[in-house]
Design a protein around this motif. Structure first.
Motif, PDB file in Angstrom:
ATOM      1  N   ALA A   6     -36.178  28.428 -35.001  1.00  0.00           N
ATOM      2  CA  ALA A   6     -36.076  27.257 -34.146  1.00  0.00           C
ATOM      3  C   ALA A   6     -37.301  26.421 -34.430  1.00  0.00           C
ATOM      4  CB  ALA A   6     -36.039  27.655 -32.679  1.00  0.00           C
ATOM      5  N   THR A   7     -37.144  25.163 -34.447  1.00  0.00           N
ATOM      6  CA  THR A   7     -38.290  24.331 -34.795  1.00  0.00           C
ATOM      7  C   THR A   7     -38.345  23.118 -33.905  1.00  0.00           C
ATOM      8  OG1 THR A   7     -36.988  23.096 -36.385  1.00  0.00           O
ATOM      9  CG2 THR A   7     -38.255  24.954 -37.222  1.00  0.00           C
ATOM     10  N   TYR A  27     -40.883  30.707 -35.550  1.00  0.00           N
ATOM     11  CA  TYR A  27     -40.752  29.393 -34.934  1.00  0.00           C
ATOM     12  C   TYR A  27     -41.807  28.478 -35.505  1.00  0.00           C
ATOM     13  CZ  TYR A  27     -37.670  31.678 -31.676  1.00  0.00           C
ATOM     14  OH  TYR A  27     -36.625  32.372 -31.149  1.00  0.00           O
ATOM     15  N   ILE A  31     -43.800  25.201 -34.696  1.00  0.00           N
ATOM     16  CA  ILE A  31     -44.040  24.250 -33.602  1.00  0.00           C
ATOM     17  C   ILE A  31     -45.327  23.493 -33.883  1.00  0.00           C
ATOM     18  CG2 ILE A  31     -42.834  25.554 -31.805  1.00  0.00           C
ATOM     19  CD1 ILE A  31     -45.698  26.500 -30.917  1.00  0.00           C
ATOM     20  N   LEU A  78     -42.838  27.493 -25.751  1.00  0.00           N
ATOM     21  CA  LEU A  78     -42.461  28.320 -26.898  1.00  0.00           C
ATOM     22  C   LEU A  78     -41.634  29.509 -26.441  1.00  0.00           C
ATOM     23  CD1 LEU A  78     -42.718  29.026 -29.914  1.00  0.00           C
ATOM     24  CD2 LEU A  78     -44.892  30.144 -29.390  1.00  0.00           C
ATOM     25  N   MET A  89     -38.218  28.427 -25.957  1.00  0.00           N
ATOM     26  CA  MET A  89     -37.503  28.295 -27.227  1.00  0.00           C
ATOM     27  C   MET A  89     -37.011  29.644 -27.720  1.00  0.00           C
ATOM     28  SD  MET A  89     -39.900  25.640 -29.351  1.00  0.00           S
ATOM     29  CE  MET A  89     -39.006  25.617 -30.884  1.00  0.00           C
ATOM     30  N   ALA A  90     -37.810  30.659 -27.439  1.00  0.00           N
ATOM     31  CA  ALA A  90     -37.452  32.009 -27.898  1.00  0.00           C
ATOM     32  C   ALA A  90     -36.478  32.674 -26.932  1.00  0.00           C
ATOM     33  CB  ALA A  90     -38.709  32.860 -28.056  1.00  0.00           C
TER      34      ALA A  90
END
Lengths: 776, 440
Positions: free
Chosen positions: B5-6, B260, B262, B271, B274-275
């Protein structure tokens, strides 16, 4: 120069110094284990951590370069805390077995633990156990005690020249060990015992023999090679139990070869002769000294009366003391015989009477390390002169170019050597090529004898190397001195040195190779030399410390001459089967440990020593025996009251260095045509070179003491039809012996390497010359 | 393996196609090798490139966070003989797996970065030391090297510029210590991987005794992107003194563990979101923010941090290599420390005393506490032993082994004390079992 302050003391030190160097200069002791002045810096023990102003962390003194204005505190709170912390770590896995550890009492860890350790351990877990390793017959291991300082690893790699040890595995499981299934076989291996700061590596022959504090420490000098290493001989109840190096930067530095270190076992050997023995009616019996000396005196007088004094031959070992040599020649000359010699393995004596003085190294041993170009001709360098080779090994690392002209291509473990290899009979030719190439390069006239010589590529490379240096040395090794054309080799070396503006010399084979000349133990007038005395058999022989069957250029010929003699008197520390067969009288004389005496080493240095132990049984110091024999014979000039008086007579005023050292020879050289056929290359294996090492059991178990094999290269083997043969018969003259065959790519075509000085090859004749090899 | 994911993808643009996007064609299609081509065509002065890197405030991605531009400027200026550029892909610390994916999905960015580095530092030879336990990645990198060689982007006289750079992959031997830069150099030289004493530093005495610069994989990979977008712009992606974007490897008790990318300075809470947030909705207990050698931080402190070097340092830990290990309330901290201590005990090279002897001591004491054999004085002992290790060793492994011990004991002292007094975990076993996939 850099300004530095150590514990408040200001001093100036050279740029590039470490804190450890600076502390040494300031007289401040910083505790350490892995640091050693002769080894590379590892900085792994962390014992030498010190506080440096402005550094956030304590720094290792051994590896931290000094910066200008640096302030170092070696005993501050921070430094002490770091040092004590490291000591605790070193001790947690170290066994508490000091009471049964041979290192106890001379252990760096034990000593420093007193200052930096605590009385009880905070470590309550199980301690590490490490299996021991087999490093061979000389070094014992107790690897659980190891603190991983890697001194031994660095020694084998850097000083001995071949990495024979390493650290395997990781972390707490890491172990110092030799390569799998290998032992440490270096001729310098014993030094790792001294280097080990704990009891992990100890002397195998000395194991459990005594505690260090029970031993007297007495100075002595090694009686083997020409270096004359300084020794500390440790003695308990008049028995020599251990030998350690006495540090002397000019000679052996802080090292000893294994030969010097472990040969003491021979003086405790069962083979020691402890009472005079006389053969009467074919039967050997023990006798009193008076009886034995009378016997010799009568026999000598008889021979002189019936056959003339020239029927007496006196041979002295070059491992004898200066005093013994001097008295032996005096005795011989007073009897009227000039047949006296100590150069037992030499075969070319044509320079006698043409020498300007005693042949020697041509420089100080320490100066050897300053040469930038070195040529060594005819030498099994590493085995013949372990510590001289070590010096050249270090020089080579600094950029010195070492060249070798040899009959074999043995690895001397010296970096980037230039090598020319040829048959023994080709050595003069090879050296001549170098001389010619150098003369050409220098624009000098080429000697007439060299005009026909074609310079080979290898010789040209050596010449180029020599010419490119500014401080060269040319040396003849033992093999060159034993060579049948030794005179030519010497003359060529002299010429080469002259062309290069360099110095030249010989590497002294034995402890008194220079001393023999100084003591005049060489023939004069119409006297016979060592070879002639056996080639033209005498009626009476005085053998001083000599075992001619193994120590002579042609042992078989020597034994034949001795068997036919009317009287053979053997002065020896040992009783041997061979001597019992050819001798009529055996007189027990002291080995170097039981007599005072002097060795004049290869640089001409006069090194006297005292007895370190009482003579065993009825053994007497050799000089006393000769002095009394002189009295019994009513010869004049035998009134010496001490060995010092004999020495004074021999040295004639010389103090630190002997007089009359000069390698100059007044001789032309002639390059004979190369002989055809198969030639013998005879080395004298390191542990068979003299009577002491031959009787040192531990050395005899070393790899270098393996029974010699016949060695040829593959092409020669094929030519002689020996492919695949395991054993062969070697024939030289009428004699033949059966030996194992090994293929050795380092030999030139046509060369057969058969060692001398070993019982299995003693039946063969000369160390040089033709022989034949057949399948057994 | 890794989820991606970015936010503002830079390094990971090429990852989107998965295993189909690593080739040179794809790389060039997304602008790859343009930086190198431009430099070689324009003969950009190396100082300019270093200035650009300094402006970007790219800090070493291997863990120490040393400014890359500054490091490159340490190489001696006088050109005399060989010099080397070495890439440290010996990613072996528990929790780290970013370089592995970088080499898998975008190997050419590393090659291009190394070639630029070689150009800047006049190096003619480079090695990428790839961790010994990842064989397929090594093969992938070799394949990428073949492509780059075939395209004339590495080798002799690159793109007709007269610049020569030979680059090789070196498959490592699996030891953690080979990731220490001088241990890595020893290992390339064929010796046992043991760190060297410094000084001298690799910039003066490196591989085979020649000047050498060693950077992390991600650092090299970032270089082409920085030069394309400009240092200032790259810096702006992150926050002051913490330029650009960074890869974070998140593992542990989150719903979507993985890599990731970021921008530096993003709040940790974001973050974590996101995870996928905490697994099973459990409470966050602790976070190791920068690989296992970084001090552990309690979850509540971590939730206040932003993901950049300065914020994490202020909280008492290190951003390190960006490997974030998230632990929830089912974790016994003593057991967790026991596992970490075992790792350092096993991976110490054994060269210098405090680490060789001390790491085993630490492990054994923690092991004893975990197994109900702890003593009251053990916690002081642990602190004292780490005190004697830290700052006394040749390399940083001694510190790396000590920091977890100190931080675990410091932040979770009550758990250790409970273990010692009650000879069992504070976290009940059934809770531990419920949180561990090991028992599922």
């Amino acid at each position: 120069m850099l300004e530095i302050e150590i514990d408040g003391k200001s001093l100036q030190v050279a740029e590039g110094s470490t804190i450890m160097d600076a502390a040494h200069e300031a007289g401040t002791y910083i505790p350490h284990f892995c640091y050693h002045k002769k080894l590379s810096i590892a900085a792994n023990c962390r014992m030498c951590l010190v506080q440096v102003e402005k550094a956030p962390k304590p720094l290792p003194a051994c590896a931290t370069p000094v910066a200008n204005g640096m302030k170092v505190f070696t005993h501050s709170e921070l430094a002490l805390k770091a040092q004590k912390g490291v000591m605790e770590f070193l001790l947690i896995n170290h066994p508490l077995d000091c009471p049964i550890c041979d290192q106890g009492g001379e252990c760096q860890l034990q000593d420093l633990a007193v200052g930096y350790g605590s009385s009880a351990s905070r470590y309550q877990e199980e301690k590490r156990v490490v299996f021991n390793k087999n490093l061979g017959p000389l070094v014992n291991t107790d690897m659980t005690r190891c603190i991983h300082c890697t001194r031994c690893v660095r020694f084998t790699q850097e000083i001995a020249g071949e990495m024979e040890m390493g650290q395997a595995k990781r972390g707490e499981h890491s172990e110092i060990m030799p390569f799998i299934e290998k032992t440490v076989d270096s001729e310098l291996s014993g030094n790792i015992i001294d280097l080990c700061p704990v009891g992990a590596l100890t002397s195998k022959p000395f194991r459990y023999a005594a505690r260090t504090w029970e031993l007297a420490r007495r100075k002595s000098v090694a009686p083997h090679d020409g270096l004359g290493s300084n020794l500390i001989v440790q003695v308990k109840h008049d028995k020599v139990l251990r030998v350690l190096p006495l540090e002397n930067e000019d000679i052996n530095e802080c090292w000893l070869s294994d030969k010097d270190r472990f040969s003491y076992e021979a003086v405790n050997s069962e083979e020691r002769l402890t009472k005079p023995m006389v053969k009467q009616g074919g039967q050997w019996g023990e006798a009193d000294w008076g009886v034995a000396l009378d016997y010799i005196a009568h026999a000598l007088k008889d021979v002189v009366k019936t056959h003339g004094a020239e029927a007496v031959g006196t041979l002295v070992s070059p491992h004898s003391t200066l005093e013994e040599m001097f008295l032996a020649q005096q005795l011989s000359r007073e009897l009227g015989s000039h047949n006296v010699d100590f150069r037992l393995r030499q075969s070319d004596f044509s320079l006698d009477g043409k020498r300007a003085g005693a042949p020697w190294l041509g420089m100080k041993v320490a100066e050897l390390s300053q040469l930038d170009r070195v040529l060594v001709v005819g030498s099994f360098l590493r085995k013949d002169h372990p510590l001289l080779a070590q010096r050249l090994r270090q020089s080579a690392k600094r950029g010195t170019q070492v060249s070798l002209i040899n009959p074999v291509d043995d690895d001397q473990l010296i970096k980037n050597t230039l090598r020319a290899v040829g048959l023994p009979s080709q050595l003069p030719q090879l050296l001549g090529e170098v001389v010619k190439a150098v003369a050409t390069a220098k624009g000098a006239a080429v000697d007439a004898a060299l005009t026909g010589v074609t310079v080979s590529a290898a010789a040209q490379k050596i010449a180029d190397s020599l010419v490119s240096g500014s401080n060269a040395g040319v040396f003849l090794g033992n093999f060159a001195q034993q060579h049948p054309q030794a005179a030519t080799l010497e003359a060529l070396a002299q010429q080469l040195a002259k062309l290069l503006g360099a110095r030249h010399g010989v590497l002294g084979e034995a402890a008194n190779s220079v001393g023999g000349y100084v003591a005049k133990a060489v023939p004069s007038g119409n006297g016979l030399n060592a070879a002639q005395m056996f080639a033209q058999p005498r009626k009476a022989y005085l053998l001083f410390n000599v075992e001619p069957e193994l120590d002579s250029a042609d042992g078989a010929q020597a034994v034949a001459a001795l068997k036919d003699a009317a009287m053979v008197a053997v002065f020896s520390a040992f009783k041997s089967e061979a001597a019992l067969a050819y001798a009529d009288v055996l007189l027990p004389i002291s080995p170097f440990t039981e007599t005072s005496g002097t060795f004049v080493n290869t640089e001409g240095r006069v090194q006297s020593f005292n007895a370190v132990a009482k003579p065993l049984g009825e053994t007497r110091p050799g000089w006393k025996v000769l002095r009394v024999l002189g009295n019994v014979l009513n010869l004049p000039g035998f009134e010496y009251n001490s060995s010092e008086e004999v020495r004074a007579a021999a040295l004639v005023g010389a103090e630190e260095f002997a007089n009359g050292l000069d390698n100059g020879v007044n001789a032309a050289f002639n390059l004979n045509a190369v002989a055809a056929g198969v030639e013998r290359v005879a080395d004298v294996p390191i542990y068979f070179a003299d009577g002491l090492v031959r009787r040192a059991p531990s050395l005899q178990r070393a790899r270098d003491a393996a029974a010699p094999a016949v060695r040829v290269n593959a092409a020669t083997a094929a030519k002689l039809g020996l492919d695949g043969a395991a054993e062969v018969t070697v024939k030289q003259g009428a004699a033949s012996v059966r030996l194992a065959l090994k293929i050795d790519a380092g030999l030139p075509d046509g060369a057969v390497r058969v060692a001398a000085a070993h019982a299995s090859t003693a039946a063969l004749g000369s160390m040089f010359g033709q022989l034949s090899v057949e399948r057994a | 393996m890794a989820l991606i994911a970015t936010k503002n993808p830079l390094l990971t643009v090429g990852w989107e196609k998965g295993d189909a996007g690593w080739g040179i064609k794809e790389y060039e299609a997304r602008g790859g090798y343009q930086a190198l081509r431009k430099i070689l065509a324009e003969k950009t002065p190396p100082e300019n490139i270093i200035a650009e890197l300094k402006a970007s405030v790219l800090r070493g991605r291997g863990g120490a966070g040393f400014p890359t531009g500054l490091k490159w400027s340490f190489m001696p200026k006088v050109i005399n003989g060989d010099r080397y550029v070495v890439c440290n892909s010996d990613e072996g610390e528990p929790g780290t797996f970013k370089d592995l994916d970088l080499l898998r999905y975008d190997p050419h960015s590393v090659i291009e970065g190394m070639a630029i580095a070689a150009y800047v530092m006049s190096a003619n030879r480079g090695y990428n030391y790839i961790h010994g336990e990842i064989f397929e990645i090594y093969k992938r990198f070799e394949a990428a090297l073949d492509e780059a060689r075939a395209a004339g982007l590495i080798g002799q006289n690159i793109l007709g510029s007269g610049f020569n750079f030979e680059l090789f992959a070196h498959h490592g031997y699996g030891a953690y210590i080979c990731g220490e830069e001088t241990g890595l150099l020893e290992s390339i030289e064929g010796k046992k991987g043991q760190p060297r004493f410094k000084p001298p530093f690799p910039a003066t005495f490196g591989l085979y005794g020649k000047p050498t610069t060693i950077n992390n994989t991600e650092t090299f990979a970032a270089v082409p992107y920085i030069l394309k977008m400009g240092g200032e712009k790259y810096l702006e992606l992150g926050k002051p003194n913490n330029g650009g974007t960074k890869l974070f490897s998140i593992s542990g008790h989150v719903n979507k563990p993985g890599n990731y990318e970021i921008p530096m300075g993003m709040p940790f809470a974001e973050l974590l979101e996101m995870a996928g947030g905490m697994r099973g909705g459990r409470k966050i207990k602790a976070v190791i923010p920068g690989g296992s050698s970084a001090p552990v931080l309690p979850g509540d402190i971590m939730m206040q941090c932003t993901m950049d070097y300065d914020s994490i340092a202020k909280a008492g830990s290190m951003l390190g290599s960006g490997a974030i290990i998230v632990m929830d309330e089912t974790v016994c901290m003593v057991k967790a420390l026991e596992r970490l201590s075992y790792f350092y005990f096993e991976e110490s090279c054994g060269q210098c005393t405090p680490c060789r002897e001390g790491t085993g001591w630490l492990y054994r004491v923690v092991h004893r506490i975990e197994n109900g054999q702890g003593r009251q004085e053990d916690l002081d002992l642990l602190m004292s032993v780490t005190d004697n290790i830290m700052g006394r060793t040749i390399c940083a492994l001694g510190d790396a082994a000590s920091l977890p011990v100190r931080s675990f004991v410091q932040h979770f002292k009550s758990e250790f004390e409970h273990h010692i007094q009650n000879k069992q975990c504070l976290v009940p076993h059934d809770v531990q079992r419920a949180g561990s996939s090991f028992y599922m």
